[in-house]
Design a protein around this motif. Structure first.
Motif, PDB file in Angstrom:
ATOM      1  N   LEU A 228      11.099   1.502  -5.695  1.00  0.00           N
ATOM      2  CA  LEU A 228      10.994   0.831  -4.395  1.00  0.00           C
ATOM      3  C   LEU A 228      11.981  -0.321  -4.302  1.00  0.00           C
ATOM      4  O   LEU A 228      12.684  -0.483  -3.295  1.00  0.00           O
ATOM      5  N   VAL A 229      12.070  -1.129  -5.369  1.00  0.00           N
ATOM      6  CA  VAL A 229      12.982  -2.274  -5.376  1.00  0.00           C
ATOM      7  C   VAL A 229      14.427  -1.796  -5.363  1.00  0.00           C
ATOM      8  O   VAL A 229      15.263  -2.343  -4.632  1.00  0.00           O
ATOM      9  N   ALA A 230      14.731  -0.756  -6.133  1.00  0.00           N
ATOM     10  CA  ALA A 230      16.099  -0.229  -6.182  1.00  0.00           C
ATOM     11  C   ALA A 230      16.537   0.253  -4.800  1.00  0.00           C
ATOM     12  O   ALA A 230      17.666  -0.014  -4.360  1.00  0.00           O
ATOM     13  N   GLU A 231      15.654   0.946  -4.101  1.00  0.00           N
ATOM     14  CA  GLU A 231      15.984   1.428  -2.752  1.00  0.00           C
ATOM     15  C   GLU A 231      16.178   0.265  -1.784  1.00  0.00           C
ATOM     16  O   GLU A 231      17.085   0.275  -0.948  1.00  0.00           O
ATOM     17  N   ALA A 232      15.305  -0.743  -1.895  1.00  0.00           N
ATOM     18  CA  ALA A 232      15.402  -1.885  -0.985  1.00  0.00           C
ATOM     19  C   ALA A 232      16.683  -2.680  -1.220  1.00  0.00           C
ATOM     20  O   ALA A 232      17.328  -3.126  -0.267  1.00  0.00           O
ATOM     21  N   LEU A 233      17.072  -2.847  -2.489  1.00  0.00           N
ATOM     22  CA  LEU A 233      18.263  -3.639  -2.791  1.00  0.00           C
ATOM     23  C   LEU A 233      19.537  -2.980  -2.292  1.00  0.00           C
ATOM     24  O   LEU A 233      20.528  -3.651  -2.005  1.00  0.00           O
ATOM     25  N   LYS A 234      19.520  -1.648  -2.183  1.00  0.00           N
ATOM     26  CA  LYS A 234      20.690  -0.944  -1.640  1.00  0.00           C
ATOM     27  C   LYS A 234      20.936  -1.317  -0.187  1.00  0.00           C
ATOM     28  O   LYS A 234      22.057  -1.239   0.309  1.00  0.00           O
ATOM     29  N   GLN A 235      19.855  -1.718   0.509  1.00  0.00           N
ATOM     30  CA  GLN A 235      19.964  -2.036   1.928  1.00  0.00           C
ATOM     31  C   GLN A 235      20.220  -3.518   2.191  1.00  0.00           C
ATOM     32  O   GLN A 235      20.414  -3.922   3.324  1.00  0.00           O
TER      33      GLN A 235
ATOM     34  N   PHE B 223       0.804  -1.218   0.000  1.00  0.00           N
ATOM     35  CA  PHE B 223       0.000   0.000   0.000  1.00  0.00           C
ATOM     36  C   PHE B 223       0.843   1.278   0.000  1.00  0.00           C
ATOM     37  O   PHE B 223       0.335   2.363   0.248  1.00  0.00           O
ATOM     38  N   GLU B 224       2.147   1.108  -0.303  1.00  0.00           N
ATOM     39  CA  GLU B 224       2.998   2.286  -0.495  1.00  0.00           C
ATOM     40  C   GLU B 224       2.699   2.908  -1.859  1.00  0.00           C
ATOM     41  O   GLU B 224       2.362   2.209  -2.811  1.00  0.00           O
ATOM     42  N   LYS B 225       2.848   4.221  -1.953  1.00  0.00           N
ATOM     43  CA  LYS B 225       2.577   4.919  -3.218  1.00  0.00           C
ATOM     44  C   LYS B 225       3.895   5.371  -3.848  1.00  0.00           C
ATOM     45  O   LYS B 225       4.217   6.552  -3.924  1.00  0.00           O
ATOM     46  N   LYS B 226       4.664   4.376  -4.275  1.00  0.00           N
ATOM     47  CA  LYS B 226       5.942   4.621  -4.948  1.00  0.00           C
ATOM     48  C   LYS B 226       6.015   3.720  -6.171  1.00  0.00           C
ATOM     49  O   LYS B 226       5.459   2.615  -6.163  1.00  0.00           O
ATOM     50  N   PRO B 227       6.693   4.150  -7.221  1.00  0.00           N
ATOM     51  CA  PRO B 227       6.899   3.254  -8.365  1.00  0.00           C
ATOM     52  C   PRO B 227       7.630   1.993  -7.934  1.00  0.00           C
ATOM     53  O   PRO B 227       8.577   2.050  -7.134  1.00  0.00           O
ATOM     54  N   ILE B 228       7.196   0.852  -8.445  1.00  0.00           N
ATOM     55  CA  ILE B 228       7.782  -0.419  -8.021  1.00  0.00           C
ATOM     56  C   ILE B 228       9.283  -0.461  -8.290  1.00  0.00           C
ATOM     57  O   ILE B 228      10.069  -0.897  -7.437  1.00  0.00           O
ATOM     58  N   SER B 229       9.707   0.005  -9.446  1.00  0.00           N
ATOM     59  CA  SER B 229      11.136  -0.040  -9.784  1.00  0.00           C
ATOM     60  C   SER B 229      11.963   0.746  -8.778  1.00  0.00           C
ATOM     61  O   SER B 229      13.030   0.278  -8.326  1.00  0.00           O
TER      62      SER B 229
END
Length: 389
Positions: free
Chosen positions: A367-374, A359-365
């Protein structure tokens, strides 16, 4: 493009809604449905799969906590556990089966250029089944043994992308080999199976349809060696023979020649014997083809661990089949989205990121890019590697 849209809504945009409506219409999915449509039911079950909900009450509570977002996602009816339970019991499960076939076609098209793990120009498929244990008291229609109930999911996997192309859900009593009669066969394709599928009449039916098979032989195989082919002992090949079956039943079922390959797996120090009707490929390629059968086992483990097909939201055969087919639709949807968005992580990691951000309002790409950095590079080292890079 996706500003203001939830991740759940963005993911659903990869679904062909018109095709879903056709499937619902085909089986009168909206008959006597005042407000809770077939697509509402699909969305509820899809949300349950993506977010790991355990019960109807769990689904109702979590979805209604996001009530103001549901309309924009696609919900048109109110979400209640009693309405969802009734839909699971009564609405024809074949709606979701047919829609799953639509998604299978989409996924196969997207992954048609996916390289196989071995050098092979022909399509390669693996066929196997998995058993899902049930409580006999709650699921008496699925009697398996005297004190046990179960259903089986018989699955044909396209190994170019690990796409399930044929799925049949039966009670646990149905023998695996009988499903060879239902399995679709493509000319020139190769099908690999375990020795539980050795039925010479059925294998001959595959042969007569212009396809090939690689199957592990049973220990009690009786045959006559016609002649031997050159073998490479260094590669583990102990015998490469052209044979004829000798017992009356076997010879009647498969009257033509077969190829027998005896191979030693040096990693496990285990000797394996394969039967095939393919005489043009090398003996080591025959062994490599059989090794790829393990991908269907990984597929079963993956969906059992990461989707909800071991605990069910209803006890009827209709509810069970609906839930299994929606789970497969979600697997295919995530695989389609991953390829369309060029996501560079494993399918499991992608699903994890979606699960906690629906239910986040961010583009999936993004969101995934930010998550993979972590995420450390080694975080997936012990995960089942489907659609990995």
């Amino acid at each position: 493009m996706n500003a203001g849209q939830t991740v759940f809504r963005q993911l659903l945009q990869f679904l062909p809604r018109h095709e879903f409506n056709l499937c619902a219409r085909r089986y009168r999915g909206e008959y006597r449905a005042k407000s809770f449509t077939a697509f509402d039911q699909f969305l509820c079950l899809a949300y349950a799969q993506l977010s790991g909900r355990e019960s109807l009450r769990d689904i109702e509570t979590c979805l209604n906590s996001h009530r103001e977002k549901l309309y924009h996602i696609g919900f048109r009816g109110a979400v209640s556990r009693s309405t969802l339970a009734d839909a699971n019991e009564r609405r024809d499960w074949r709606i979701f089966q047919d829609f799953g076939q639509v998604l299978i076609g989409m996924a196969q098209q997207l992954y048609r250029d996916e390289p196989l793990a071995i050098e092979l120009k022909q399509p390669l498929f693996a066929f196997d089944s998995t058993t899902i244990d049930l409580c006999l008291t709650l699921f008496p229609w699925a009697e398996f043994r005297t004190t046990k109930a179960a259903v089986k999911m018989h699955t044909l996997i396209d190994l170019r992308g690990i796409i399930p192309t044929f799925v049949a859900v039966t009670t646990g009593k149905v023998h695996d080999v009988k499903m060879l009669d239902e399995m679709p066969v493509t000319e020139e394709a190769i099908y690999t199976m375990d020795r539980g599928y050795v039925d010479f009449a059925r294998l001959y039916a595959i042969h007569r349809q212009g396809a090939f098979f690689v199957v592990r032989a049973k220990d009690n195989l009786r045959y006559q060696r016609l002649y031997s082919l050159p073998k490479d002992k260094e590669a583990g090949v102990r015998a490469d023979q052209v044979i004829a079956l000798v017992t009356q039943k076997s010879k009647k079922g498969y009257p033509e020649r077969l190829r027998r390959v005896s191979y030693v797996d040096k990693e496990r120090n285990k000797r394996l014997v394969f039967l095939t009707n393919h005489f043009e490929i090398g003996a080591t390629t025959v062994a490599d083809i059989y090794k790829q059968r393990w991908q269907v086992e990984l597929f079963f483990k993956w969906i059992k661990q990461h989707l909800r097909i071991k605990a069910f939201y209803g006890t009827s055969i209709n509810a069970v089949k609906s839930q299994i087919w929606v789970a497969l639709c979600i697997y295919l949807l995530v695989a389609i989205a991953k390829r369309q968005l060029s996501i560079k992580c494993t399918l499991y990691t992608f699903l994890q990121i979606l699960e906690v951000n629906l239910f986040e309002k961010k583009p999936i790409s993004s969101l995934v890019a930010e998550a993979l950095k972590q995420i450390p590079d080694t975080q997936d080292y012990n995960q089942l590697n489907l659609f990995g890079y």
